[in-house]
Write an enzyme that holds these catalytic residues in place. Structure first.
Site, PDB file in Angstrom:
ATOM      1  N   LYS B  80       0.851  -1.197   0.000  1.00 62.79           N
ATOM      2  CA  LYS B  80       0.000   0.000   0.000  1.00 62.79           C
ATOM      3  C   LYS B  80       0.886   1.246   0.000  1.00 62.79           C
ATOM      4  CE  LYS B  80      -4.017   2.028   2.398  1.00 62.79           C
ATOM      5  NZ  LYS B  80      -4.868   1.971   3.611  1.00 62.79           N
ATOM      6  N   SER B 155      -9.861   2.590   2.519  1.00 65.87           N
ATOM      7  CA  SER B 155      -8.917   3.232   1.637  1.00 65.87           C
ATOM      8  C   SER B 155      -8.043   2.261   0.852  1.00 65.87           C
ATOM      9  CB  SER B 155      -8.008   4.157   2.448  1.00 65.87           C
ATOM     10  OG  SER B 155      -7.186   3.405   3.324  1.00 65.87           O
ATOM     11  N   SER B 179     -10.147   0.320   6.747  1.00 65.48           N
ATOM     12  CA  SER B 179      -9.490   0.402   5.437  1.00 65.48           C
ATOM     13  C   SER B 179      -8.861  -0.888   4.931  1.00 65.48           C
ATOM     14  CB  SER B 179      -8.409   1.488   5.455  1.00 65.48           C
ATOM     15  OG  SER B 179      -9.004   2.765   5.374  1.00 65.48           O
TER      16      SER B 179
END
Lengths: 98, 513, 513
Positions: B80, B155, B179
Site C-alpha cells: 500500500k 482506503s 481500510s
C-alpha cells in the site's frame, strides 16, 4: 441555525493553513454543518464519571537509551527539498518571528 | 492467465522452496498479469518491474546457494502506497507527495525485505487513507474486479483489487476505521487489522495515530496469517509497539482449518446486525448463513449487546480528523513534496506558500477532515467534541470487555452493503462514512478484527464479508475461527469465491478505457 | 520597526515603583546535554555542519515516529526534584499545533496540562545576602526547533529578508521549560530578583550536570513576563495587570535590564492613561530596549491534545527516590559550607560566585592548592585573561589540577610569580601541563651565583650612575639594576637573590670615608 458559520470555517482554514475561495468556504460550511449535526450526539453519551481514553493500549514508560543512531546524510535529508542552498532548506521569507 | 497467479501464497511458497518454480518466474507471471489488467483495474500507482525482478533473481540465487530463507521468500507482494519504501516513490495517494522518494523504509517494509518477499509495486488508495472507495485517490480510482463500474472499497482499494484481480497473491494494508476490512469485504478477499501495536507504525504515513494499524491482505485466511507473522513484532522505533504477547497466528489458522471450532462461543453483536444500519438484505442473508454453518460445526452462538456502539461513528469522526489535522500539518511545502505559490502574488511569504500548497495539494475529503479536526480541537470546543469522543472510547472498550466475557469472538457483517457504483456516494460524505459503521469500534478499542468472504449477495451477485473480532492480543482467535469458517464456506460453495468472479477479458477492460 | 517615540516612553524607575507594584514571571528553556535528541537517536553536538544531525524523525518525514530519550526523562525528573517540585505519578506529552518553517512537524511535542514536575520553589540569594523564595509552577519536557538564516534585506534580520535557509540540526534537541509562578513582593528589587533567579537556576542546573547552561550559545534562554498593578495597602488583593512577554533575554545582565525597562515602560503607558497590550516583545541587547512583537490574540489557538505517538509516563516511586539520591548538595548550602571551610569573607565568596569560579576553586583546592592561592589564580590572572578573550572562566583551556600544579611549583620555589604566569600562558596555548611547559620553555630559575654574579657585574658596568647612587646610600636605586638583570635572565632569576648580589658588590660608602 447552522452549527458552523462560513466565517468560522474561514478562521479554521487560516489555522489549518489552507487557502480557500469564497465558494469553497460556502461548500465546506454546508458539509461540515451536516457532519457536525451527525456527530454532536457524542456530547450526550458519556457522563462526567467516565475517564477519557487517548491511547487504545495501556502501555506506559516506553523510552530508548540515550545512544546515537545513524541518521540521514545531508544529501538524503535534502533530496526531496523543493529548494535548497548551502546545505540548508531554502524557504520563502518568513513573516513573523516565532 | 498464468496458473501461477491464481495460486495462494502458501502454495507459491511451497513451489518455491521445493524448487519447482523460480522466484523470477513467479514474479514475471504477476508482472505480466499487471500489464494485462491494470490499465483497467488501476490497483497500482507504481509498478517496480526492475527492482522486483532483481529481488526475485537474488532470492533464487540465495536459495541456490543454500541460504536459510523465510517461509515467504520469493513470494510477490503489493505494498500500500502509505508505507515508505526507500528508493520507490511513496505518495499516499496524494498530489502533495507526487514524485517523493523516501530516504527510509517503513519497519514493515524492512521486514518484507528481510523475509525476502518481492515487492511488485505500490497500490492505490484514498488520499492519506481517507475514504471508503479509493475514489479519493489523487491519481484516479481503482475499480472493483467483480464489476469495473463499482468501487473496490477503501482506503486500501488498490491492495484488495490487486488480490481479487490476481495481480498479487499478498498485499499490505492499513486500517484506521476499516481500510483493510471493508475493501476485503467488497472484493471477496481476506483482510486483518491486528491488535493496535502489533504491527509497527514506523514508516506508515499517519492519518490518526491512535487508530492506524498495518495488517495483511490476502485471498485466504492462511495466507493472511503467513503475512501477519512477517509484519508483526515489537519495534523500538514505535513507542506504541507491543513488547510481547504475539500469538502464533499461523498455527491458529492451520488448527482452525483442521480441528474446527466445536465448543467456541461466538457472540453476535446486536447493534451491528440489521436494524437501522442500512444493511443490505443479501449481506445479512450471507451473514446468517455463516452463523448457521458455525452452529453446525459445534460453535455456540450467543447474542451480545454493545450499546455504546451507536456513538462509535460520531466519536470516530471527531478523534480521527483531530489527529489527522495535526499529522497532516507537516505537509507544508518546506522540506519535501509539492510547493506552489499563490496566484498573482509577487515574492510570496512562507505562510502564503504553505496555504497555497495545501490548497492545491490536498483533495476535498482531506481538507474536510483537516477543518473538522481543527474545529474539534480548538479552544472552546475541545471538551465538548474531542474530550467527549475520548470518553465514548472508554465506553466502547467497556462494551467489548463485557461482550468478551460472554463470547470468545464476536461477529458482524463487515460492511453494510456490497460494492456500490463509482460516484454513488462522492457527494454525500456522511453516507460514505456509514460504510465503516461496523469496523470502527475495533479501531477505537484497539482490538483485532478480520474480514473474510461470506458469499455473494443474491440481489447483485457481489461479495459480502463477515467480520470477526477478538480481544486485544488474541489475534490467533480470528485465524482459528476464520480458517474454520472459510473451510466450511469453501466446501459449501464447492470452490474459492474468487473463482466466481467474472473473467477480466480484453473486451471488458477495453470498455473501461 | 522601532519608532522613535518608544525611546521616550519610559517613566523614571523610582517614580514607576512609587506608583506600581511589579509582578514577574520567568520562563526558562534549558537544552539538556544528552548524547541524543529528545525523540530520536540523532547526536546533539553544537556547531556541526548544517543538516548532518538529522533523521526521518527530527525532519518530520512522513511516517516517522518519536521515542522518548530515557536520559531526557531522567534529567527532567532530577531538575524537578532539585526545584522541590512534586513529580507527576502519571503524565502525557501533548502536541502544540502551529505552523512555523523551522518546526518540521508543524507541531511541537511538549507537555500541556500534565507536566512531569510541578509546584516547587527555588530560594535565591540576593546581593546583600538576603534570600528570596521564587515559587515554581512547573517544569516540563519538550523539543527545540531548527534554526533559520534570513537572507537579503537588513543582514540577518527576519524583517525584509527575501528568503530563509533552515538547518534542522537543532530540531528535536531536548528542552526543559521551567516556569515560575507570578513573582510578587519583590518591589523595587524585582530586576535583581529576576537576575538572581536565573543565576541560581543556572548554578543548580550546572551542579546537576544536565545542561551546558551557556546563555550566549542559547543552551539556556529566558523569557520575561512583566506586569504592573497599582500600589495599595493590601497589595495581594489587587488583581494582576496585563502582562507582556519579552522573548530571548539571553544574559544575566539583560534579564535585569529588560525587567527594569519593561517596568519603566509599563509605568509610562499606564500613567499616560494608556493600556498595556498583551503581546510578545523583543529585547535589544545593544540599545537596552524592548520593541513590540506579535500580539497575543484569540487567533493563537494551539489546539493542544495528548500526543498519541508517545505513551504516558508513570515514573515508579522507587525510581524517583533513587534519582532524588543523585541530587547534588543545594548550591547555596554548598557555598556556605565551602566559605566556612575556606575561611573567606562574605565579599570574597560573593565575588567568587559572581565570577562563576566556585566550582573551579573547589576543584583546585581538591587538587592540592590552598584556598587562598586557588582563589587568587581564578579571580586574578585567569579572570583577567578570560575577560580579554571574552570567555567564561569555565571555558578557559586549563584544568583546576593544572592550576594546583602551577601553584605547587611556585610554593616549592621552582617558579617565581612571573615565571608561573609564563607557564600558565604555555598551558593555555596547549603546550601541556605546567611541568611540561616549564621543561619545554626552559622556565627554570637561574640559581647559579656565578652566572647571576656575571650578569650583575655587567649591569653595574652598564649603569655606572646608578651604581654610584647606591654606593651613596640610595639603596632603592638598586631596583633599576635588578630589573636589568631580570630582563637579561628573561625573568628566570630569583629577584631577592639578585638584590643581595647587587648590594654585596656595591657596599654603601661610609660617610666619613
Amino acid at each position: 441555525m447552522p452549527a458552523i458559520s462560513r466565517d468560522e470555517v474561514a478562521h479554521l482554514a487560516g489555522l489549518a493553513r489552507i487557502e480557500m475561495s469564497p465558494d469553497e468556504l460556502d461548500r465546506m460550511a454546508g458539509q461540515l454543518d451536516v457532519i457536525l449535526g451527525a456527530v454532536a450526539q457524542v456530547r450526550e453519551v458519556a457522563g462526567d464519571d467516565v475517564p477519557a481514553t487517548s491511547h487504545p493500549m495501556p502501555l506506559v514508560n516506553v523510552t530508548r537509551p540515550d545512544v546515537p543512531r545513524p541518521g540521514l546524510s545531508a544529501e538524503q535529508a535534502l533530496a526531496g527539498a523543493p529548494a535548497q542552498q548551502e546545505q540548508r532548506f531554502r524557504v520563502p521569507r518568513i513573516l513573523e518571528e516565532d | 492467465m498464468s496458473e501461477l497467479t491464481r495460486r495462494t501464497a502458501a502454495d507459491l511458497a511451497q513451489l518455491l522452496s521445493s524448487g519447482e518454480v523460480s522466484a523470477v518466474e513467479v514474479t514475471q507471471a504477476h508482472l505480466d498479469r499487471i500489464t494485462e489488467v491494470d490499465a483497467g483495474v488501476h490497483s497500482f500507482l507504481h509498478v517496480a518491474t526492475e527492482s522486483a525482478l532483481a529481488d526475485a533473481a537474488a532470492v533464487d540465487a540465495a536459495r541456490a546457494a543454500g541460504e536459510d530463507l523465510g517461509p515467504l521468500a520469493g513470494v510477490p507482494i503489493a505494498v500500500k502506497d502509505v508505507m515508505t519504501t526507500q528508493g520507490l516513490p511513496t505518495t499516499a495517494g496524494s498530489k502533495m507527495l507526487e514524485g517523493w522518494v523516501p530516504p527510509y523504509d517503513a519497519t514493515v517494509v524492512r521486514k518484507l525485505r528481510e523475509g525476502r518477499l518481492v515487492m511488485l509495486g505500490k497500490t492505490n488508495m484514498d488520499e492519506f487513507a481517507m475514504g471508503s472507495s479509493t475514489e479519493h485517490s489523487a491519481y484516479g480510482p481503482t475499480r472493483n474486479p467483480w464489476d469495473l463500474n463499482r468501487i473496490p472499497g477503501g482506503s486500501g482499494g488498490g491492495s484488495a483489487a490487486a488480490l481479487a484481480a490476481f495481480e498479487a497473491p499478498l498485499a499490505t494494508g492499513t486500517d484506521t476505521g476499516g481500510s483493510i476490512r471493508q475493501p476485503a469485504s467488497v472484493t471477496g478477499t481476506v483482510g486483518v487489522k491486528p491488535t493496535y501495536g502489533a504491527v509497527s507504525r514506523y514508516g506508515l504515513i499517519a492519518m490518526a495515530s491512535s487508530l492506524d494499524q498495518g495488517g495483511p491482505c490476502a485471498r485466504t485466511v492462511l495466507d493472511a496469517a503467513l503475512l501477519h507473522e512477517v509484519m508483526a513484532g515489537p519495534d523500538p522505533l514505535d513507542s506504541t509497539s507491543l513488547t510481547g504477547g504475539y500469538p502464533d497466528v499461523v498455527a491458529a489458522a492451520r488448527a482452525g482449518a483442521k480441528d474446527g471450532i466445536a465448543g467456541l462461543k461466538i457472540g453476535v453483536i446486536r447493534e451491528l446486525h440489521g436494524g437501522e444500519g442500512g444493511y443490505q438484505a443479501g449481506v445479512l442473508a450471507r451473514f446468517d448463513e455463516s452463523l448457521a454453518l458455525l452452529t453446525k460445526a459445534g460453535a455456540e452462538i450467543v447474542e451480545v449487546s454493545c450499546p455504546s456502539f451507536t456513538a462509535a461513528l460520531p466519536a470516530y469522526y471527531l478523534i480521527m480528523p483531530s489527529e489527522a489535522s495535526s499529522n497532516l500539518a507537516k505537509f507544508d511545502a518546506m522540506r519535501y513534496g509539492l510547493r506552489v505559490g499563490p496566484q498573482g502574488v509577487e515574492g510570496p511569504s512562507a505562510e502564503q506558500v504553505m496555504a497555497a500548497t495545501r490548497a492545491a495539494g490536498f483533495g476535498d475529503e482531506v481538507k474536510r477532515r483537516i477543518i473538522l479536526g481543527t474545529y474539534a480541537l480548538s479552544s472552546g470546543y475541545y471538551d465538548a467534541y474531542y474530550g467527549s469522543a475520548q470518553k465514548v472510547r472508554t465506553l466502547i472498550q467497556r462494551d467489548f470487555a463485557a461482550a468478551f466475557a460472554q463470547a470468545d469472538v464476536l461477529v458482524s457483517p463487515t460492511a453494510p452493503t456490497t460494492a456500490f457504483p463509482l460516484g454513488a456516494k462522492l457527494d454525500d460524505p456522511l453516507s460514505m462514512y456509514l460504510q465503516d459503521v461496523a469496523t470502527i469500534p475495533a479501531n477505537l478499542a484497539g482490538i483485532p478484527g478480520m474480514s473474510l468472504p461470506s458469499g455473494l449477495a443474491d440481489e447483485d451477485g457481489l461479495p459480502a464479508g463477515i467480520q470477526l473480532l477478538a480481544p486485544a492480543q488474541a489475534d490467533d482467535r480470528l485465524y482459528r475461527v476464520g480458517a474454520a469458517l472459510e473451510s466450511l464456506l469453501v466446501e459449501s460453495w464447492g470452490g474459492q469465491i474468487l473463482d466466481k468472479a467474472p473473467v477480466l477479458d480484453a473486451k471488458t477492460l477495453e470498455a473501461i478505457r | 520597526m522601532t519608532s522613535l517615540s518608544q525611546f521616550a516612553e519610559v517613566l523614571d524607575y523610582d517614580e514607576a515603583l512609587a506608583k506600581f507594584d511589579p509582578v514577574l514571571g520567568l520562563e526558562v528553556h534549558v537544552e539538556l546535554n544528552t548524547n541524543t535528541k529528545m525523540f530520536c537517536g540523532c547526536p546533539t553536538e553544537f556547531g556541526a555542519e548544517p543538516n548532518t544531525q538529522v533523521c526521518p524523525v527530527c525532519l518530520g518525514l512522513p511516517g516517522a515516529l518519536p521515542v522518548l530519550n530515557q536520559i531526557g526523562l531522567e534529567s527532567a525528573i532530577r531538575i524537578g526534584l532539585a526545584l522541590n517540585c512534586s513529580i507527576a505519578q502519571w503524565c502525557r506529552f501533548a502536541r502544540k499545533n502551529y505552523f512555523y518553517p523551522d518546526m518540521p512537524k508543524n507541531f511541537q511535542t511538549s507537555q500541556y496540562d500534565e507536566p512531569i514536575a510541578f509546584e516547587g520553589y527555588l530560594d535565591v540569594e540576593l546581593e546583600d545576602g538576603e534570600t528570596f523564595r521564587v515559587q515554581i509552577e512547573r517544569a516540563h519536557m519538550e523539543e527545540d526547533t531548527g534554526k533559520s538564516l534570513h537572507i537579503g534585506g537588513a543582514t540577518g534580520r527576519i524583517q525584509g529578508a527575501e528568503y530563509s535557509l533552515v538547518d534542522y540540526n537543532r530540531a528535536g534537541i531536548p528542552l526543559i521549560e521551567i516556569v515560575t509562578k507570578p513573582i510578587t513582593g519583590a518591589g523595587e528589587r524585582a530586576p535583581e530578583v529576576a537576575k538572581a533567579y536565573v543565576s541560581a537556576l543556572r548554578e543548580l542546573l550546572r551542579a546537576l550536570g544536565v545542561s551546558d547552561v551557556k546563555m550566549e550559545q542559547g543552551s539556556m534562554r529566558c523569557d520575561v513576563n512583566a506586569s504592573l498593578r497599582p500600589r495599595a495597602e493590601d497589595q495581594d488583593s489587587v488583581p494582576l495587570g496585563t502582562r507582556t512577554e519579552t522573548k530571548n533575554v539571553n544574559s544575566l545582565r539583560s534579564v535585569e535590564r529588560a525587567v527594569k525597562y519593561e517596568i519603566s515602560r509599563h509605568a509610562a503607558v499606564l500613567t499616560g492613561g494608556g493600556k498595556i497590550l498583551q503581546e510578545t516583545r523583543h529585547w535589544h541587547e545593544d540599545t537596552g530596549i524592548t520593541t513590540s512583537g506579535r500580539e497575543k490574540s484569540d487567533a493563537e489557538d494551539y489546539r493542544y491534545f495528548p500526543e498519541p505517538d508517545l505513551v504516558p509516563i508513570a515514573p515508579d516511586a522507587a525510581w524517583v527516590e533513587e534519582l532524588r539520591g543523585t541530587l547534588p548538595e543545594p548550591p547555596a548550602r554548598r557555598r556556605r559550607r565551602l566559605q566556612g571551610e575556606w575561611n573567606f569573607s562574605d565579599k570574597e565568596m560573593r565575588d567568587l560566585y559572581n565570577s562563576g569560579a566556585v566550582e573551579l576553586v573547589e576543584a583546585t583546592v581538591a587538587a592540592g592548592a590552598s584556598p587562598l592561592a586557588a582563589r587568587k589564580w581564578w579571580t586574578g590572572e585567569l579572570s583577567r585573561l578570560a575577560n580579554l578573550e571574552e570567555k567564561q572562566l569555565s571555558e578557559m583551556p586549563v584544568t583546576p589540577a593544572q592550576i594546583a600544579q602551577l601553584q605547587a611549583l611556585v610554593e616549592s620555589g621552582k617558579l617565581t610569580d612571573t615565571l608561573a604566569r609564563q607557564a600558565l600562558e604555555g598551558v593555555l596555548a596547549g603546550e601541556g601541563d605546567p611541568e611540561q611547559v616549564v621543561e619545554k620553555r626552559g622556565l627554570v630559575l637561574v640559581s647559579d651565583d656565578g652566572a647571576l654574579g656575571e650578569a650583575v657585574d655587567r649591569a653595574i658596568a652598564a649603569n655606572p650612575g646608578v651604581a654610584d647612587k647606591i654606593r651613596a646610600g640610595k639603596v632603592q636605586a638598586a631596583g633599576a639594576l635588578i630589573g636589568s638583570v631580570m630582563k637579561e635572565m628573561r625573568g628566570k632569576a630569583d629577584a631577592a637573590r639578585v638584590r643581595e648580589l647587587v648590594l654585596e658588590r656595591l657596599p654603601v660608602d661610609a660617610p666619613d670615608a
